[in-house]
Write a protein that holds these residues in place. Structure first.
Motif, PDB file in Angstrom:
ATOM      1  N   PHE A 197       0.844  -1.190   0.000  1.00 60.65           N
ATOM      2  CA  PHE A 197       0.000   0.000   0.000  1.00 60.65           C
ATOM      3  C   PHE A 197       0.880   1.241   0.000  1.00 60.65           C
ATOM      4  N   ASP A 198       0.263   2.367  -0.306  1.00 63.18           N
ATOM      5  CA  ASP A 198       0.975   3.637  -0.289  1.00 63.18           C
ATOM      6  C   ASP A 198       1.163   4.086   1.150  1.00 63.18           C
ATOM      7  N   LYS A 199       2.243   4.806   1.407  1.00 61.00           N
ATOM      8  CA  LYS A 199       2.478   5.300   2.770  1.00 61.00           C
ATOM      9  C   LYS A 199       1.329   6.168   3.265  1.00 61.00           C
ATOM     10  N   GLY A 200       0.694   6.853   2.353  1.00 61.42           N
ATOM     11  CA  GLY A 200      -0.373   7.778   2.759  1.00 61.42           C
ATOM     12  C   GLY A 200       0.163   9.194   2.801  1.00 61.42           C
ATOM     13  N   GLY A 201      -0.672  10.135   2.424  1.00 59.28           N
ATOM     14  CA  GLY A 201      -0.187  11.503   2.377  1.00 59.28           C
ATOM     15  C   GLY A 201      -1.002  12.501   3.158  1.00 59.28           C
ATOM     16  N   LYS A 202      -2.065  12.033   3.816  1.00 63.63           N
ATOM     17  CA  LYS A 202      -2.898  12.979   4.548  1.00 63.63           C
ATOM     18  C   LYS A 202      -2.135  13.575   5.718  1.00 63.63           C
ATOM     19  N   LEU A 203      -2.397  14.835   6.007  1.00 67.73           N
ATOM     20  CA  LEU A 203      -1.703  15.508   7.095  1.00 67.73           C
ATOM     21  C   LEU A 203      -2.035  14.879   8.437  1.00 67.73           C
ATOM     22  N   SER A 204      -1.043  14.775   9.272  1.00 66.05           N
ATOM     23  CA  SER A 204      -1.262  14.259  10.615  1.00 66.05           C
ATOM     24  C   SER A 204      -2.158  15.216  11.404  1.00 66.05           C
ATOM     25  N   ALA A 205      -3.132  14.670  12.098  1.00 64.71           N
ATOM     26  CA  ALA A 205      -4.057  15.504  12.877  1.00 64.71           C
ATOM     27  C   ALA A 205      -3.343  16.251  13.982  1.00 64.71           C
ATOM     28  N   ASN A 206      -2.228  15.708  14.435  1.00 62.02           N
ATOM     29  CA  ASN A 206      -1.494  16.331  15.544  1.00 62.02           C
ATOM     30  C   ASN A 206      -0.358  17.225  15.064  1.00 62.02           C
ATOM     31  N   ASP A 207      -0.139  17.251  13.765  1.00 56.85           N
ATOM     32  CA  ASP A 207       0.986  18.038  13.258  1.00 56.85           C
ATOM     33  C   ASP A 207       0.624  18.580  11.879  1.00 56.85           C
ATOM     34  N   VAL A 238       1.672 -10.214  11.548  1.00 62.68           N
ATOM     35  CA  VAL A 238       2.580  -9.632  10.554  1.00 62.68           C
ATOM     36  C   VAL A 238       3.948 -10.300  10.680  1.00 62.68           C
ATOM     37  N   ALA A 239       4.434 -10.867   9.570  1.00 63.92           N
ATOM     38  CA  ALA A 239       5.727 -11.557   9.586  1.00 63.92           C
ATOM     39  C   ALA A 239       6.882 -10.593   9.339  1.00 63.92           C
ATOM     40  N   ASN A 240       6.682  -9.617   8.443  1.00 61.89           N
ATOM     41  CA  ASN A 240       7.753  -8.671   8.138  1.00 61.89           C
ATOM     42  C   ASN A 240       7.166  -7.510   7.349  1.00 61.89           C
ATOM     43  N   ALA A 241       7.924  -6.428   7.258  1.00 64.75           N
ATOM     44  CA  ALA A 241       7.462  -5.246   6.518  1.00 64.75           C
ATOM     45  C   ALA A 241       8.663  -4.446   6.057  1.00 64.75           C
ATOM     46  N   SER A 242       8.492  -3.768   4.929  1.00 56.73           N
ATOM     47  CA  SER A 242       9.562  -2.924   4.398  1.00 56.73           C
ATOM     48  C   SER A 242       8.955  -1.905   3.446  1.00 56.73           C
ATOM     49  N   ASN A 243       9.762  -0.953   3.041  1.00 54.46           N
ATOM     50  CA  ASN A 243       9.326   0.033   2.059  1.00 54.46           C
ATOM     51  C   ASN A 243       9.998  -0.249   0.720  1.00 54.46           C
ATOM     52  N   PHE A 244       9.373   0.204  -0.358  1.00 51.77           N
ATOM     53  CA  PHE A 244       9.937   0.018  -1.698  1.00 51.77           C
ATOM     54  C   PHE A 244       9.288   1.036  -2.623  1.00 51.77           C
ATOM     55  N   ALA A 249      11.646   9.945   0.743  1.00 50.45           N
ATOM     56  CA  ALA A 249      10.198  10.087   0.546  1.00 50.45           C
ATOM     57  C   ALA A 249       9.716   9.439  -0.734  1.00 50.45           C
ATOM     58  N   ARG A 250      10.588   9.313  -1.750  1.00 50.27           N
ATOM     59  CA  ARG A 250      10.153   8.760  -3.033  1.00 50.27           C
ATOM     60  C   ARG A 250       9.856   7.271  -2.931  1.00 50.27           C
ATOM     61  N   VAL A 251      10.469   6.588  -1.995  1.00 53.35           N
ATOM     62  CA  VAL A 251      10.216   5.150  -1.833  1.00 53.35           C
ATOM     63  C   VAL A 251       8.985   5.022  -0.952  1.00 53.35           C
ATOM     64  N   SER A 252       7.826   5.207  -1.591  1.00 55.59           N
ATOM     65  CA  SER A 252       6.630   5.515  -0.813  1.00 55.59           C
ATOM     66  C   SER A 252       5.633   4.376  -0.669  1.00 55.59           C
ATOM     67  N   LYS A 253       6.039   3.170  -0.977  1.00 54.35           N
ATOM     68  CA  LYS A 253       5.129   2.045  -0.801  1.00 54.35           C
ATOM     69  C   LYS A 253       5.636   1.128   0.311  1.00 54.35           C
ATOM     70  N   ILE A 254       4.690   0.462   0.927  1.00 48.80           N
ATOM     71  CA  ILE A 254       5.001  -0.447   2.023  1.00 48.80           C
ATOM     72  C   ILE A 254       4.554  -1.851   1.640  1.00 48.80           C
ATOM     73  N   ALA A 255       5.450  -2.817   1.809  1.00 49.82           N
ATOM     74  CA  ALA A 255       5.113  -4.230   1.602  1.00 49.82           C
ATOM     75  C   ALA A 255       5.042  -4.907   2.960  1.00 49.82           C
ATOM     76  N   VAL A 256       3.991  -5.678   3.161  1.00 44.76           N
ATOM     77  CA  VAL A 256       3.797  -6.366   4.439  1.00 44.76           C
ATOM     78  C   VAL A 256       3.531  -7.840   4.166  1.00 44.76           C
ATOM     79  N   ARG A 257       4.359  -8.709   4.788  1.00 45.23           N
ATOM     80  CA  ARG A 257       4.098 -10.145   4.698  1.00 45.23           C
ATOM     81  C   ARG A 257       3.270 -10.560   5.898  1.00 45.23           C
ATOM     82  N   ILE A 258       2.178 -11.261   5.600  1.00 37.05           N
ATOM     83  CA  ILE A 258       1.247 -11.698   6.643  1.00 37.05           C
ATOM     84  C   ILE A 258       1.403 -13.198   6.855  1.00 37.05           C
ATOM     85  N   LYS A 259       1.406 -13.608   8.085  1.00 40.11           N
ATOM     86  CA  LYS A 259       1.509 -15.027   8.387  1.00 40.11           C
ATOM     87  C   LYS A 259       0.269 -15.754   7.890  1.00 40.11           C
TER      88      LYS A 259
END
Length: 800
Positions: free
Chosen positions: A464-474, A499-505, A622-632
């Motif tokens: 999924f994409d990292k997401g770009g919406k502004l943080s409510a607290n910042d 969740v087994a592992n996660a990384s960005n790409f 910031a350009r490496v904006s996707k997250i990969a997550v391996r699920i058990k």
């Protein structure tokens, strides 16, 4: 006279309901298939035909003259250089398409947040691809790098209006382009038959600022389009630019060529840098299959008509005696077949209406049944031709009988007539067997694709994409909560149960395109222009995807910063000719990198391509904006639900995710559709062929009824009579099988050659197809054979 023909035709059609019913089934099935394929082909042929300057718009591509002829995107400086140096070019433009980004960017204005597609284009884009602007001037959009134009639909979603939008500021968050942009234009969205779809356009100069490597002729990313001047010869232009890149980079092996833009959709496969088929092959394939289906339906009509001929010979004799000419008889019988064809057309249209929703889902297209002039003219023509072909043989066959012989009962079939009917049956079943074998081979190839070890584990991996919406607290932080601290975000994801592992790409996992020749190693030949594919990723990416290491190690924070390190695949090491590569240094984009590991080869493109050299480019920006997550495995649904809640609480927006295995399957959507459509067409061909065989069996049983009666009187058993009647048909089917084997092998072997990884055609495919057809044949003819064998011989002999 015409009215009289219709009356007689209608009486004959309604007089024999079984004959009419069987013909309606065959012809309506054939016509329904033809109408559905016509709708699909018409849609395919109109893709990208929206441009008023269609015959002058070309896409410039490049292949590598290294024997493989791989197709690559073009250098970032190419468009401007072509426009300046090539007199044939009226306009040239560079484009970073919306598909370059893995997901839609987030457009924000006050409290409104909309995800939509955006692409980068250079100044001349709208001179090549004209677009209707509601507000703003297409030629003055990009006076500043932070200008953008948006579609009318996006303007309504964000602002609720298209009035007074020019000059307003929109925030766009997407893969390193998270800034404020000023709206300078509003345009009507592209035609639905265009492969170029976007909701916003940005200044290509902005993209170059953030991708400075594209200012070198050794790196490729954008698409390049040109509008040639009127009367320019595209073929000469294509030859002229072939070595253009070499004039900018003496070591280049890239060869440019120009392809008509509207052809790039259908002709999207290349061999040694030359367009060589693609989707057009499927268009031709289903056009040919449809023709054969209609021919089989026509043959079915012919066989049923000739089977019924003996019941009409006295009618024919009497008509000739009272003065009917052969011409009038031919017209009468053709009128019957044409009337039958048009009756079948109405049934076929009803079938199409019923099947259209399923057909749309199967083809992945959203077309409708529109009874416009072209459609009505097309189906009328198809039906008329079908009726004429279907009735031609019966008309000439029935009308040639001599009245004296007919009334005396001395009518005999010629050898030619017998061979004609038998030849038609052989043709029907040859087509059917070819389709059955083809379906089985396509299925096996699809199974190979689904089960091939890709070198990584695609199951249970979402991204999924990292997401770009502004943080409510910042609220002042422009890049959102995830961008603020990516490491913390990833660590918290890993703590989620399941969740087994996660990384960005950054780049596509299943179909990474692009590449660079800007890789230098010790001993590199001066003329070497090997293209290396780069895969931008973060720590744990290799482990998350389960890519196996051949030697060395992956990126790891346990060794401190790995920013000056690189991981290669086996193909890259082989291309460099390195021995014991771990620990050696290479230079990528002018930066010195130490090789710390080599992965085993894995497929980062489709199985149409051989595995190419690649390297992993460690990047946490910031350009490496996707997250990969391996699920058990075992509790995926619950894990994803927890991930959704976490993402919502962390970023303030809903999580849109996708599965890697689904992306992989999407690569072969066309092949899957071919497999499914071929299966249905094979079924239709078999059904219609069996109707034809049924008709021929009825004809034969009727012709030999007295012979059968005599055999029964002298003691022949039912089984021997069934065998006698069946063996001739089985011989015809076996002949069809023998003819179909080499034809199907040639067709499918050619199709398989387009895959770099393909099955070997097994002899079992042919055995299964042969046995299946023989069994179907026996079942089809058994009804008529048994009926004739058990008939009372007294009834068949009483006229003697």
């Amino acid at each position: 006279m015409f009215r009289n023909y219709l009356k007689i035709s209608w009486r004959n059609i309604t007089a024999n309901r079984q004959f009419t019913f069987l013909n309606l089934i065959g012809l309506s099935a054939g016509l329904a298939s033809a109408i559905l394929v016509y709708i699909w082909i018409s849609d395919e042929l109109h893709i990208n035909k929206f441009n008023q300057n269609d015959d002058r718009v070309y896409q410039v591509m490049q292949s590598v003259s290294d024997g493989n002829g791989a197709i690559e995107n073009t250098p970032g400086l190419l468009a401007d250089a072509l426009q300046i140096e090539m007199p044939e070019v009226e306009y040239a433009a560079s484009v970073i398409p919306s598909t370059w980004f893995a997901e839609k960017g987030l457009f924000s204005f006050n409290d409104t947040h909309i995800r939509a597609d955006g692409q980068f284009v250079s100044n001349n884009y709208f001179s090549i691809f004209p677009c209707s602007f509601i507000e703003g001037n297409a030629n003055q959009l990009f006076s500043s790098k932070n200008n953008l134009a948006i579609s009318k639909q996006l303007a309504l979603k964000i602002f609720g209006t298209t009035n007074n939008v020019i000059g307003k500021t929109i925030e766009w968050n997407q893969q390193g382009f998270n800034e404020n942009y000023i709206v300078t234009g509003i345009f009507e969205k592209q035609s639905s038959n265009s492969t170029i779809q976007f909701d916003a356009v940005f200044n290509y100069a902005q993209f170059l600022d953030k991708n400075s490597k594209l200012l070198k002729w050794t790196n490729n990313d954008p698409y390049t389009y040109v509008l040639l001047k009127k009367k320019s010869d595209a073929h000469i232009f294509s030859k002229k630019i072939a070595g253009f890149v070499k004039t900018k980079n003496a070591d280049s092996k890239q060869v440019l060529f120009a392809q008509l833009f509207s052809d790039t959709y259908l002709y999207n496969r290349y061999v040694n840098g030359v367009p060589s088929g693609g989707r057009i092959e499927y268009v031709k394939l289903f056009f040919i299959i449809t023709i054969f289906i209609l021919l089989i339906a026509c043959i079915n009509f012919m066989n049923l008509s000739t089977a019924r001929a003996l019941k009409r010979i006295k009618e024919i004799g009497i008509q000739k005696i009272v003065g009917a000419s052969r011409r009038s008889l031919i017209i009468q019988y053709l009128s019957e077949s044409i009337l039958m064809a048009f009756l079948s057309l109405f049934l076929a249209i009803a079938i199409v209406i019923i099947l259209l929703p399923a057909f749309k889902q199967l083809t992945g297209k959203d077309f409708n049944l529109q009874f416009d002039t072209n459609f009505i003219l097309a189906i009328t023509t198809i039906t008329l031709i079908t009726g004429i072909i279907a009735g031609s043989y019966p008309a000439f066959y029935l009308s040639h009988f001599k009245p004296v012989l007919v009334l005396k009962g001395a009518l005999k079939n010629t050898i030619g007539e017998l061979w004609m009917r038998k030849g038609l049956v052989v043709f029907q079943f040859t087509v059917s067997v070819v389709l059955i074998i083809s379906v089985m081979i396509v299925y096996q190839q699809m199974q190979l694709i689904e089960t091939t070890n890709l070198g990584y584990e695609r199951d249970h991996v979402i991204y999924f994409d990292k997401g770009g919406k502004l943080s409510a607290n910042d609220a002042d932080f422009k890049q959102g909560a995830v961008y603020k601290d990516l490491e913390t975000f990833l660590q918290q994801i890993k703590t989620i149960p399941g969740v087994a592992n996660a990384s960005n790409f950054r780049h596509s996992i299943v179909n990474r395109e692009g590449g660079t020749t800007d890789v230098i190693w010790q001993g590199k030949p001066a003329d070497d222009q090997t293209s290396f594919t780069d895969i931008a990723c973060g720590y744990n990416f290799i482990e998350t995807l389960g890519i196996q290491m051949k030697e060395g190690r992956p990126y790891s924070t346990a060794f401190g910063s790995d920013d000056d390190k690189v991981v290669l695949n086996e193909a890259a090491v082989k291309a460099m000719g390195l021995i014991d590569p771990v620990g050696k240094n290479i230079t990528i984009w002018g930066n010195k990198k130490q090789i710390i590991g080599v992965t085993k080869n894995f497929h980062f493109q489709s199985l149409y391509e051989n595995i190419k050299p690649c390297f992993f480019d460690l990047s946490m920006n910031a350009r490496v904006s996707k997250i990969a997550v391996r699920i058990k495995a075992g509790n995926e649904k619950a894990t994803i639900e927890k991930l959704l809640k976490f993402y919502k609480s962390y970023t303030g927006e809903a999580l849109n995710y996708a599965f890697v295995d689904e992306d992989y399957e999407a690569l072969y959507a066309s092949e899957q559709r071919v497999a499914a459509l071929s299966k249905y067409f094979a079924g239709i061909a078999i059904i219609i062929s069996c109707l034809g065989l049924f008709g021929l069996a009825a004809f034969t049983a009727q012709k030999r009824r007295k012979e059968i009666g005599i055999r029964k009187v002298i003691g022949a058993s039912v089984s021997s009579i069934i065998a006698m009647l069946s063996k001739d048909f089985l011989k015809l089917v076996l002949l069809a099988v023998v003819i179909a084997f080499p034809v199907s092998w040639w067709l499918m072997n050619n199709w398989l050659q387009s895959f770099a990884y393909r099955i070997q055609i097994s002899v079992y495919v042919y055995l299964i197809a042969a046995i299946s057809v023989i069994v179907i044949t026996i079942i089809t003819i058994s009804f008529q054979s048994i009926k004739a064998a058990i008939a009372n011989p007294v009834k068949s002999l009483r006229t003697e």
